[in-house]
Design a protein around this motif. Sequence first.
Motif, PDB file in Angstrom:
ATOM      1  N   SER A 172      50.431  38.421  34.294  1.00 56.13           N
ATOM      2  CA  SER A 172      49.190  37.653  34.313  1.00 56.13           C
ATOM      3  C   SER A 172      49.471  36.168  34.556  1.00 56.13           C
ATOM      4  N   LEU A 173      50.575  35.661  34.020  1.00 54.00           N
ATOM      5  CA  LEU A 173      50.959  34.273  34.253  1.00 54.00           C
ATOM      6  C   LEU A 173      51.304  34.056  35.729  1.00 54.00           C
ATOM      7  N   ALA A 174      52.023  35.017  36.302  1.00 55.16           N
ATOM      8  CA  ALA A 174      52.389  34.918  37.710  1.00 55.16           C
ATOM      9  C   ALA A 174      51.136  34.962  38.591  1.00 55.16           C
ATOM     10  N   LEU A 175      50.185  35.845  38.272  1.00 55.64           N
ATOM     11  CA  LEU A 175      48.945  35.911  39.036  1.00 55.64           C
ATOM     12  C   LEU A 175      48.141  34.618  38.900  1.00 55.64           C
ATOM     13  N   PHE A 176      48.112  34.039  37.708  1.00 53.66           N
ATOM     14  CA  PHE A 176      47.405  32.795  37.466  1.00 53.66           C
ATOM     15  C   PHE A 176      48.022  31.660  38.281  1.00 53.66           C
TER      16      PHE A 176
END
Length: 72
Positions: free
Chosen positions: A4-8
């Motif tokens: 989720s951090l990478a997508l953000f």
Amino acid sequence: MSVSLALFVMFGLFLAGYLLGQRRGQTYGYKLGQVTVPLMLREKSLELGYCVLCRQGDGQQFLRSTREIELK
């Protein structure tokens, strides 16, 4: 959590790139318009024979004879 951090982060980078590209495109379009509009007005004035901005002229002021043109 890392996915989720990478997508953000990817979404943030995409958004930043989009906004920068949009700003650059608007700047380019504005400059292109500044160059193009005077030429278009001049062309239209020559076609109609009078100034399209002030509606003055009989057509002769825009047309020069070859005797009036001096090459330097």
